[in-house]
Design an enzyme around this catalytic site. Sequence first.
Site, PDB file in Angstrom:
ATOM      1  CG  MET A  23      -2.004  -0.224   0.944  1.00 18.81           C
ATOM      2  SD  MET A  23      -3.506  -0.310  -0.333  1.00 18.81           S
ATOM      3  CE  MET A  23      -3.369  -1.947  -1.657  1.00 18.81           C
ATOM      4  CG  HIS A 134       2.707   2.654   4.022  1.00 22.16           C
ATOM      5  ND1 HIS A 134       1.177   2.702   4.083  1.00 22.16           N
ATOM      6  CD2 HIS A 134       2.228   1.948   3.989  1.00 22.16           C
ATOM      7  CE1 HIS A 134       0.237   1.630   4.328  1.00 22.16           C
ATOM      8  NE2 HIS A 134       1.302   1.074   4.924  1.00 22.16           N
ATOM      9  CG  HIS A 135      -2.601   5.213  -0.041  1.00 20.98           C
ATOM     10  ND1 HIS A 135      -2.964   6.539   0.480  1.00 20.98           N
ATOM     11  CD2 HIS A 135      -3.552   4.731  -0.630  1.00 20.98           C
ATOM     12  CE1 HIS A 135      -3.741   6.832  -0.563  1.00 20.98           C
ATOM     13  NE2 HIS A 135      -4.440   6.248  -1.559  1.00 20.98           N
ATOM     14  CB  ALA A 136      -0.708   4.155   6.329  1.00 24.08           C
ATOM     15  CG  ASN A 305      -4.888   9.012   2.950  1.00 27.49           C
ATOM     16  OD1 ASN A 305      -4.368   8.705   2.387  1.00 27.49           O
ATOM     17  ND2 ASN A 305      -4.042   8.401   3.937  1.00 27.49           N
TER      18      ASN A 305
END
Length: 453
Positions: A23, A134-136, A305
Amino acid sequence: MSRTRLTSLDASFLEVESPTAHMHVGWAAAFSPPEEAARPGFEQLRDFVGSRLARAPRYRQKLAEDPLGLSEPIWVDDPSFAVSLHVLPAESGDLHEVVDAAMSAPLRHDRPLWELHIAERLDDGRIGVVGKVHHAMVDGIAAVALAALLLDATPDPTPPEPDDWDPSPEPGDLQLLFEGALHRVSQVVSLARLPLHVIRRPARAAELLGTGTRALRAMRTSFTPAPPTPLNRPISPRRHLAWTRRPLEELRAIKGRHGATVNDVLLAAVAGALRRFLERDDATRLKAMVPVSLRATGAEADLGNRISFVFVELPCDEPDPVRRLLDVRAAMAERKAAGEPEGAGALLGAVEYAPRTLKNALARVAASPRTFNLVVSNIPGPRQPLYMCGCRLEESYPVVPLADRHAVSIGMTTVADQACFGVYTSPDALARADELAGALADAIDELGGRDRV
């Protein structure tokens, strides 16, 4: 002390990660070396990146979680941080080889969640830079904004900023447990106070009713099952990024002729490309997840995000390219008018109050191939010339991560006057990605009313 904690959406990208689903968002960029100055080597470029980290403190933080998993992880300073662990030399050669090797490995979770891979001399003489985060930690727009922190508007780099970073001590398990429990209690108290807040402000009730209606519409669209397709099959850890470029003015001209948006043109072109690629006369409509930014103007560099999602059917069954565009335009206009992006955002906000186990289950459902067939993302990029250590950015292709059983994602970003498309695949599940990138270029030409030679 107050620490930044992941939102439920941020943490969902940790939950759906697996040995085959990495991810991280990212990009593959090529820079031309300066004509009237010495070409920078890897060590100089690494030190240059290190000198810019004062602009982005999160790049020197890692995640820490309480032992019982009561709440989402928090960001803490990494006392062992070293730029040499994150800015890595890549084998010189073809940029495709550099990006495929970098993206086929997950990020380590015991250190800050980013890497830059630098090839100081590609076969074509340029410098290759592949970034992954990382998308986090970031969404696509924030990833572009953070990459821009390394870039300058002129070939002469701005002087490095003072860097007095002194890492705070890492919290122990008991402290993490206490802070996690306190955060969970504060969420329960906030939820319990909501009815009293509504009674005191009657206008708030009408506002919540409108938000709830939009959320229900978004939920209905979200849980409409996606059709079974060859795009949704088990994937491996290996990754391949194919790409193509088109002048941005071509997309803007198509947009203007049909009263659409550039995003509509992208979605219609993807529908046409998949129709060609799948080679099916009876091609079905595919369900695409389309990220929508909720960032306020001027907040592009915020981390985390700040996105919502809409789901739209791609009219791969429509043979006429203009009808595909008009179909997509109508569908996206309908979803915006119904407030579905805001409704989906409200749903994501409501999930914050759910138990952690329920959040994790919802994250897995949201990432399922029954929910969507592929992600198509339009990520605004820089419109002005930019330089890294005197080297001019020429092209940059986005990487949109793949959830399990999703063999392809497609992203678009802009660099100066070019629209750059990244077709990201698991090659063991979906071969011929480069053909799909070519089909995407063909579909744009088709929308423009001309055939490619």
